[in-house]
Design an enzyme around this catalytic site. Sequence first.
Site, PDB file in Angstrom:
ATOM      1  N   HIS A  18      -9.035  -1.571   4.140  1.00 47.90           N
ATOM      2  CA  HIS A  18      -8.928  -2.948   3.658  1.00 47.90           C
ATOM      3  C   HIS A  18     -10.021  -3.279   2.640  1.00 47.90           C
ATOM      4  O   HIS A  18     -10.756  -4.256   2.817  1.00 47.90           O
ATOM      5  CB  HIS A  18      -9.034  -3.934   4.839  1.00 47.90           C
ATOM      6  CG  HIS A  18      -7.920  -3.831   5.823  1.00 47.90           C
ATOM      7  ND1 HIS A  18      -7.982  -4.383   7.090  1.00 47.90           N
ATOM      8  CD2 HIS A  18      -6.697  -3.242   5.736  1.00 47.90           C
ATOM      9  CE1 HIS A  18      -6.846  -4.148   7.738  1.00 47.90           C
ATOM     10  NE2 HIS A  18      -6.063  -3.453   6.938  1.00 47.90           N
TER      11      HIS A  18
HETATM   12  C1  LIG Z   1      -2.996   3.405   4.572  1.00 43.52           C
HETATM   13  C2  LIG Z   1      -3.105   1.901   4.497  1.00 43.52           C
HETATM   14  C3  LIG Z   1      -2.691   1.137   5.579  1.00 43.52           C
HETATM   15  C4  LIG Z   1      -2.784  -0.258   5.519  1.00 43.52           C
HETATM   16  N1  LIG Z   1      -2.222  -0.989   6.516  1.00 43.52           N
HETATM   17  C5  LIG Z   1      -2.113  -2.338   6.364  1.00 43.52           C
HETATM   18  C6  LIG Z   1      -1.328  -3.097   7.266  1.00 43.52           C
HETATM   19  O1  LIG Z   1      -0.708  -2.577   8.200  1.00 43.52           O
HETATM   20  N2  LIG Z   1      -1.250  -4.444   7.057  1.00 43.52           N
HETATM   21  C7  LIG Z   1      -1.901  -5.057   6.033  1.00 43.52           C
HETATM   22  O2  LIG Z   1      -1.831  -6.290   5.930  1.00 43.52           O
HETATM   23  N3  LIG Z   1      -2.646  -4.350   5.166  1.00 43.52           N
HETATM   24  C8  LIG Z   1      -2.726  -3.005   5.281  1.00 43.52           C
HETATM   25  N4  LIG Z   1      -3.394  -2.278   4.340  1.00 43.52           N
HETATM   26  C9  LIG Z   1      -4.096  -2.995   3.263  1.00 43.52           C
HETATM   27  C10 LIG Z   1      -3.182  -3.663   2.246  1.00 43.52           C
HETATM   28  O3  LIG Z   1      -2.042  -2.875   1.998  1.00 43.52           O
HETATM   29  C11 LIG Z   1      -3.986  -3.944   0.976  1.00 43.52           C
HETATM   30  O4  LIG Z   1      -5.042  -4.831   1.280  1.00 43.52           O
HETATM   31  C12 LIG Z   1      -3.167  -4.556  -0.147  1.00 43.52           C
HETATM   32  O5  LIG Z   1      -2.024  -3.795  -0.401  1.00 43.52           O
HETATM   33  C13 LIG Z   1      -4.031  -4.675  -1.399  1.00 43.52           C
HETATM   34  O6  LIG Z   1      -3.243  -5.135  -2.467  1.00 43.52           O
HETATM   35  P1  LIG Z   1      -3.776  -5.098  -3.967  1.00 43.52           P
HETATM   36  O7  LIG Z   1      -2.721  -5.734  -4.794  1.00 43.52           O
HETATM   37  O8  LIG Z   1      -5.145  -5.666  -4.010  1.00 43.52           O
HETATM   38  O9  LIG Z   1      -3.941  -3.560  -4.331  1.00 43.52           O
HETATM   39  P2  LIG Z   1      -2.867  -2.383  -4.276  1.00 43.52           P
HETATM   40  O10 LIG Z   1      -1.664  -2.785  -3.502  1.00 43.52           O
HETATM   41  O11 LIG Z   1      -3.594  -1.161  -3.821  1.00 43.52           O
HETATM   42  O12 LIG Z   1      -2.390  -2.227  -5.782  1.00 43.52           O
HETATM   43  C14 LIG Z   1      -3.164  -1.738  -6.826  1.00 43.52           C
HETATM   44  C15 LIG Z   1      -2.240  -0.961  -7.753  1.00 43.52           C
HETATM   45  O13 LIG Z   1      -2.884  -0.770  -9.000  1.00 43.52           O
HETATM   46  C16 LIG Z   1      -2.689   0.571  -9.417  1.00 43.52           C
HETATM   47  N5  LIG Z   1      -3.812   0.904 -10.304  1.00 43.52           N
HETATM   48  C17 LIG Z   1      -5.098   1.114  -9.970  1.00 43.52           C
HETATM   49  N6  LIG Z   1      -5.827   1.352 -11.081  1.00 43.52           N
HETATM   50  C18 LIG Z   1      -4.981   1.290 -12.126  1.00 43.52           C
HETATM   51  C19 LIG Z   1      -5.137   1.445 -13.519  1.00 43.52           C
HETATM   52  N7  LIG Z   1      -6.344   1.683 -14.070  1.00 43.52           N
HETATM   53  N8  LIG Z   1      -4.042   1.326 -14.300  1.00 43.52           N
HETATM   54  C20 LIG Z   1      -2.817   1.062 -13.784  1.00 43.52           C
HETATM   55  N9  LIG Z   1      -2.615   0.916 -12.449  1.00 43.52           N
HETATM   56  C21 LIG Z   1      -3.692   1.007 -11.640  1.00 43.52           C
HETATM   57  C22 LIG Z   1      -2.662   1.358  -8.138  1.00 43.52           C
HETATM   58  O14 LIG Z   1      -2.052   2.610  -8.305  1.00 43.52           O
HETATM   59  C23 LIG Z   1      -1.897   0.418  -7.219  1.00 43.52           C
HETATM   60  O15 LIG Z   1      -0.503   0.638  -7.290  1.00 43.52           O
HETATM   61  C24 LIG Z   1      -3.347  -0.891   4.370  1.00 43.52           C
HETATM   62  C25 LIG Z   1      -3.770  -0.120   3.301  1.00 43.52           C
HETATM   63  C26 LIG Z   1      -3.643   1.267   3.343  1.00 43.52           C
HETATM   64  C27 LIG Z   1      -4.087   2.069   2.170  1.00 43.52           C
END
Ligand SMILES: Cc1cc2nc3c(=O)[nH]c(=O)nc-3n(C[C@H](O)[C@H](O)[C@H](O)COP(=O)(O)OP(=O)(O)OC[C@H]3O[C@@H](n4cnc5c(N)ncnc54)[C@H](O)[C@@H]3O)c2cc1C
Length: 530
Positions: A469
């Site tokens: 997280h």
């Molecule tokens: C294994 C795992 C289990 C989890 N389990 C849970 C759960 O059960 N319940 C829950 O609520 N949360 C869970 N989480 C946490 C939750 O999924 C995250 O907090 C949330 O998805 C974060 O969202 P975000 O939009 O900040 O980032 P992300 O969803 O990680 O999105 C970021 C995106 O940007 C892309 N990216 C990065 N750098 C670049 C770049 N330079 N150029 C282009 N693209 C780029 C990445 O590839 C990714 O697709 C889990 C996370 C993981 C990894």
Amino acid sequence: MTEQQRYDYVVAGAGSAGCVMANRLVRAGHRVLLLEAGPHDRLKFVHIPATFVRVIGTERSWVYETEPQAGANGRKMFVPQGRMTGGSSSINAMVYIRGAAADYDEWAAAGCTGWGWSQVLPAFKRAESNTRLSAPFHGIDGPLRVSDTRHRHPLSLAFLKGAQEVGLKYNEDFNGASQEGVGFYQTTTIDGRRGSTAATYLAAVGGDSRLRVVNGAHVLRVLIKDGVATGVDYRLSNGQIATAIAEREVVLTAGALSTPKLLQVSGVGPAALLQKLGVPVHKDLPGVGENYQDHLEIIAHGKCREPISLFGQDKGLTALRHGIQWQLFKTGLLTSNVVECGGFVDTLGSGRPDLQFHVLPVLAGDVDRPMPELHGISIDPCFLRPKSRGRLMARSANAMDPADFDGGYLSEQADVDTLVRGLKLARRIMRAPSMAKVVSQELYPGPQDHFADAELEQFVRQYAKTVYHPVGTCKMGSDPMAVVDPTLRVHGIDRLRVCDASVMPTITSGNTNAPTIMIAERCADFMLAA
Ligand SMILES: Cc1cc2nc3c(=O)[nH]c(=O)nc-3n(C[C@H](O)[C@H](O)[C@H](O)COP(=O)(O)OP(=O)(O)OC[C@H]3O[C@@H](n4cnc5c(N)ncnc54)[C@H](O)[C@@H]3O)c2cc1C
């Protein structure tokens, strides 16, 4: 050759937040470019709820690695994140938790005006389509399907009964009036399939000609001229560099372990670091990359009396049977999100849970900690409001180079103490009558009934692991360390917003996907009102 295109909005990262953003902006009539470094999500192991572990370590995940962590006996920690359309919502355990009302009231009190619980609750509800629950806490018409688990493993049931036997109450809804108690989690699944933001929000606008999604597009930098963001440069998987112009705004949605690095290599961050990287300083913002927070857990492992756990279910004819059942009926073991149950406990009597349980009907290890090939259960207490803070700083001006990443894990004794309390409680539950029926002995920390606190502390420092997280590295607020204002605009740079888990000033009390989706819903409101 350089390609150049123009859009209203350029969104960098198609993860939990990026897909929400694309949906809301396209639906409002705008031309949107959504850039994603990773591939598409059309892979069976992504959509079958129980098989997400198989995706970790493949090209559809990043595995970020910390520097050796002094608080964790000098170990490096490994933090996987999603790297495909849907981002971490395509790889997560699908547990739907919003956090505690007090989390958001604290955000508001810390300078995030407009982010108190009563202000964020409507956005949670608008996002949600709950299959069982409704008013006053739940939404029924949103893009994000929230469902009960279709599969309830006997070990999940044994844990829930054992937890009640040691005095914890049963809770039907962790996102309702109170978090406290144990129960089954609701999940972001749709009729037995994963309901990532790609499968929900993005799919809903998939055919819209105003949206262009590019996979294999690694954003290299935000283009900034005279304090205004004008677009981004990105690298395609064939090595070609392209430029996209944003006529309205650029939105960074690359996640808490990538967005701060993107800002830094674009000239927005601590001035001394930018000078070291050799990038022009567009804005000296000392908070970019600081304030890193994450949830850690410590696992108590029990050995099963009978071969009933998930161990071996992914092999041979057994796996085939589960696969056919899922394919034909969307029922059975493969609909399990693995982390079917858990709960929230106030171990200090402070009136607010400080600990969450995740329970897995299998012996779960870590990237660097294989488990013995046995049937077992994992009871994982994790702290909810860590005091430790880490940081993430670009190592070079190339956004594709890994950053220097110090998680700061367990640097505060209070965090270790919370995990020790959680471990003691997990061990009590392991020995409760309903658990004793299915568990023959505790494997780790070990079978004996009593350990000294110092021994448990040592166990925590040696084996605590992340719950994945990562948040906080571009925090929202108005103090000198804040990176974005309460409408998520980057301080000092026009037409640039950050909208992902990195804007959380403090981590929420629970899993972070739903809060990130809520943040994106609100950010879209701010942008469309601008
Ligand atoms: C294994 C795992 C289990 C989890 N389990 C849970 C759960 O059960 N319940 C829950 O609520 N949360 C869970 N989480 C946490 C939750 O999924 C995250 O907090 C949330 O998805 C974060 O969202 P975000 O939009 O900040 O980032 P992300 O969803 O990680 O999105 C970021 C995106 O940007 C892309 N990216 C990065 N750098 C670049 C770049 N330079 N150029 C282009 N693209 C780029 C990445 O590839 C990714 O697709 C889990 C996370 C993981 C990894």
